[in-house]
Design an enzyme around this catalytic site. Structure first.
Site, PDB file in Angstrom:
ATOM      1  N   ARG A  19       2.286 -23.824  53.963  1.00 30.62           N
ATOM      2  CA  ARG A  19       1.143 -22.909  54.501  1.00 30.62           C
ATOM      3  C   ARG A  19      -0.191 -23.388  53.852  1.00 30.62           C
ATOM      4  O   ARG A  19      -1.119 -23.223  54.163  1.00 30.62           O
ATOM      5  CB  ARG A  19       1.500 -21.474  54.021  1.00 30.62           C
ATOM      6  CG  ARG A  19       0.443 -20.558  54.410  1.00 30.62           C
ATOM      7  CD  ARG A  19       0.573 -18.998  53.991  1.00 30.62           C
ATOM      8  NE  ARG A  19       1.303 -18.727  52.801  1.00 30.62           N
ATOM      9  CZ  ARG A  19       0.343 -18.411  51.628  1.00 30.62           C
ATOM     10  NH1 ARG A  19      -0.818 -18.667  51.618  1.00 30.62           N
ATOM     11  NH2 ARG A  19       1.200 -18.109  50.663  1.00 30.62           N
ATOM     12  N   TYR A  51     -14.815 -21.755  76.681  1.00 31.83           N
ATOM     13  CA  TYR A  51     -13.587 -21.548  77.026  1.00 31.83           C
ATOM     14  C   TYR A  51     -13.522 -19.637  76.969  1.00 31.83           C
ATOM     15  O   TYR A  51     -13.968 -19.046  75.953  1.00 31.83           O
ATOM     16  CB  TYR A  51     -12.663 -22.130  75.947  1.00 31.83           C
ATOM     17  CG  TYR A  51     -11.275 -21.524  75.983  1.00 31.83           C
ATOM     18  CD1 TYR A  51     -10.232 -22.158  77.020  1.00 31.83           C
ATOM     19  CD2 TYR A  51     -10.540 -20.803  74.907  1.00 31.83           C
ATOM     20  CE1 TYR A  51      -9.024 -21.603  76.941  1.00 31.83           C
ATOM     21  CE2 TYR A  51      -9.303 -20.628  74.833  1.00 31.83           C
ATOM     22  CZ  TYR A  51      -8.524 -21.181  76.045  1.00 31.83           C
ATOM     23  OH  TYR A  51      -7.201 -20.780  76.044  1.00 31.83           O
ATOM     24  N   ASP A  85     -16.936 -27.966  70.376  1.00 32.51           N
ATOM     25  CA  ASP A  85     -15.445 -28.125  70.922  1.00 32.51           C
ATOM     26  C   ASP A  85     -15.476 -29.058  72.099  1.00 32.51           C
ATOM     27  O   ASP A  85     -16.036 -28.844  73.180  1.00 32.51           O
ATOM     28  CB  ASP A  85     -15.045 -26.655  71.523  1.00 32.51           C
ATOM     29  CG  ASP A  85     -13.640 -26.671  72.013  1.00 32.51           C
ATOM     30  OD1 ASP A  85     -13.299 -27.487  72.418  1.00 32.51           O
ATOM     31  OD2 ASP A  85     -13.148 -25.533  72.445  1.00 32.51           O
ATOM     32  N   LYS A 127      -3.727 -30.021  73.884  1.00 28.51           N
ATOM     33  CA  LYS A 127      -4.220 -30.692  74.914  1.00 28.51           C
ATOM     34  C   LYS A 127      -4.165 -32.285  74.835  1.00 28.51           C
ATOM     35  O   LYS A 127      -3.203 -32.815  74.647  1.00 28.51           O
ATOM     36  CB  LYS A 127      -5.891 -30.451  75.322  1.00 28.51           C
ATOM     37  CG  LYS A 127      -6.233 -28.813  75.300  1.00 28.51           C
ATOM     38  CD  LYS A 127      -5.242 -27.763  76.176  1.00 28.51           C
ATOM     39  CE  LYS A 127      -5.297 -26.490  76.070  1.00 28.51           C
ATOM     40  NZ  LYS A 127      -6.622 -25.887  75.758  1.00 28.51           N
TER      41      LYS A 127
HETATM   42  C1  LIG Z   1      -7.143 -24.715  75.374  1.00 28.97           C
HETATM   43  C2  LIG Z   1      -8.428 -24.567  74.856  1.00 28.97           C
HETATM   44  C3  LIG Z   1      -8.752 -23.755  73.763  1.00 28.97           C
HETATM   45  C4  LIG Z   1      -7.697 -23.195  72.862  1.00 28.97           C
HETATM   46  O1  LIG Z   1      -6.757 -23.810  72.379  1.00 28.97           O
HETATM   47  P1  LIG Z   1      -5.272 -23.416  72.077  1.00 28.97           P
HETATM   48  O2  LIG Z   1      -4.394 -24.542  71.651  1.00 28.97           O
HETATM   49  O3  LIG Z   1      -4.492 -22.743  73.434  1.00 28.97           O
HETATM   50  O4  LIG Z   1      -5.360 -22.074  70.995  1.00 28.97           O
HETATM   51  C5  LIG Z   1     -10.258 -23.902  73.190  1.00 28.97           C
HETATM   52  N1  LIG Z   1     -10.968 -24.443  73.569  1.00 28.97           N
HETATM   53  C6  LIG Z   1     -10.946 -25.303  74.897  1.00 28.97           C
HETATM   54  C7  LIG Z   1     -11.779 -26.038  75.521  1.00 28.97           C
HETATM   55  C8  LIG Z   1      -9.610 -25.368  75.394  1.00 28.97           C
HETATM   56  O5  LIG Z   1      -9.305 -26.045  76.568  1.00 28.97           O
END
Ligand SMILES: *Cc1c(COP(=O)(O)O)cnc(C)c1O
Length: 382
Positions: free
Chosen positions: A49, A103, A175, A200
């Site tokens: 953790r 997002y 992001d 992703k």
């Molecule tokens: C999918 C996504 C997220 C969230 O990610 P998770 O792994 O599903 O929590 C945040 N920002 C973008 C641009 C995303 O495509």
């Protein structure tokens, strides 16, 4: 000076070091919650953790190298990464300036949760870059943007935000999930913190949920402290899988870039689509900027199908290879409708204003043969 390694090499080796004899080539999986510790030691214990399991540490170091960051940490999801990165820089009474092209989950986090911490959020239309400086308050402590944006694939120039953040002495958080560090590294353009959904491109096989934050050592230390207390550590097996996925990041991105371009070019020549959103196309509003900033345009393509929701449903029902599913950036091509997923909370009119009319399809080109993806899309047009 040490020679700088390319991103494909870095994604496989991190900082390579000579190995001793008889060690495994692949890092073993330490599927253990806890580890022995020396009697009488006051040092921090090893506990999964805490994010100090060997699988968690190796992965974080490798990702930090890819982003050109001092440090990084992996957590249990992209949302955990977004939440912790913001909590690391914001306090009650602070103001966050956010891009309105973000997002859906992030938007909900800001709107439904940040109020309870006394954090105010206001939104800037990124196509009006003068708004950034105009909307800064005395209490502004951070700027958050996403680039490329979901699902319209707009590309943001980070220069004005980076300058404002520097002038105000606060943080720029970016992001860059849709790009991956192979195509775009925000820290090279003035960002302080990179957030990525490792679910992703980093993992790339649609079999793990994970996220990461990269930036300065002190910032990552604060994110780690919060993660230990709020409890979003990544499971060692998930970390091991992301590390395995990352070994092919370089070649996967190469193919995603090629396939994205091929599909976008094909779609632009079809009259069934009223608009194709892809930064590699000269028709894209930030094509020149994207070409300058990015090492590749990625595999994400926005398609506006004539005939709205009905036509979209007919099209989706006919697809055989391209799979109708949310999420993105895996080896297999996936397609979804923002009106029913990321933007389902908006009215039809609001979606239209946001540039996502009904009939909009978000296609994540996988690494199949481009001709096969195109043939499937073509037969589904009927
Ligand atoms: C999918 C996504 C997220 C969230 O990610 P998770 O792994 O599903 O929590 C945040 N920002 C973008 C641009 C995303 O495509």
């Amino acid at each position: 000076m040490k020679r700088k390694l390319g991103p494909s090499t870095t994604a496989i080796h991190g900082q390579p070091a000579r190995r001793t004899d008889w060690t495994p080539v692949v890092a073993p999986l330490y599927q253990s919650s806890t580890f022995t510790n020396p009697v009488g030691s006051g040092e921090e214990v090893m506990y999964s953790r805490y994010g100090n399991n060997p699988n968690q540490l190796t992965l974080a170091a490798r990702y930090a190298e890819l982003e050109g960051a001092e440090a990084a940490i992996f957590v249990a999801s992209g949302m955990a990464a977004t939440a912790l990165a913001h909590l690391a820089v914001l306090r009650p009474g602070d103001h966050l300036l956010a891009s309105s092209w973000i997002y859906g989950g992030t938007r909900r986090l800001f709107e439904e949760e940040f109020g309870r911490f006394g954090i105010e959020v206001s939104y800037v239309q990124p196509d009006q870059p003068r708004q950034w400086r105009r909307m800064v308050r005395k209490s502004t402590r951070a700027i958050f943007v996403e680039t490329p944006t979901n699902p319209t694939m707009r590309i943001l120039d980070l220069t004005p935000m980076a300058q404002i953040a520097r002038d105000g002495g606060f943080a720029l958080l970016v992001d860059a999930t849709f790009a991956s560090p192979v195509n775009f590294r925000p820290l090279e353009h003035g960002a302080d913190i990179v957030i990525t959904s490792a679910t992703k491109y980093l993992n790339g096989h649609s079999d793990v949920i994970a996220g990461a934050v990269a930036g300065s050592a002190s910032l990552v230390e604060e994110v780690t402290r919060l993660m230990q207390l709020w409890g979003q550590a990544i499971d060692p097996h998930a970390a091991w899988l992301v590390e395995r996925g990352m070994r092919t990041l370089g070649v996967r991105m190469e193919r995603h870039n090629v396939n994205g371009m091929a599909v976008a070019r094909w779609a632009e020549g079809r009259e069934e689509f009223t608009k194709v959103h892809y930064p590699g196309l000269p028709s894209h509003p930030e094509h020149a900027l994207a070409a300058q900033l990015m090492d590749g345009f990625g595999g994400m393509v926005g398609l506006e199908l004539k005939g709205g929701a009905k036509a979209a449903e007919r099209f989706l029902r006919r697809l055989k290879l391209v799979t109708h599913a949310p999420s993105l950036a895996g080896v297999e091509s996936l397609i979804s409708e923002p009106r029913l997923t990321s933007h389902r909370r908006l009215s039809e009119e609001q979606r239209g204003k946001a540039g996502i009319p009904d009939g909009f399809l978000r296609l994540s080109c996988g690494i199949e043969d481009a001709e096969d993806i195109i043939a499937d899309l073509e037969q589904a047009l009927g």
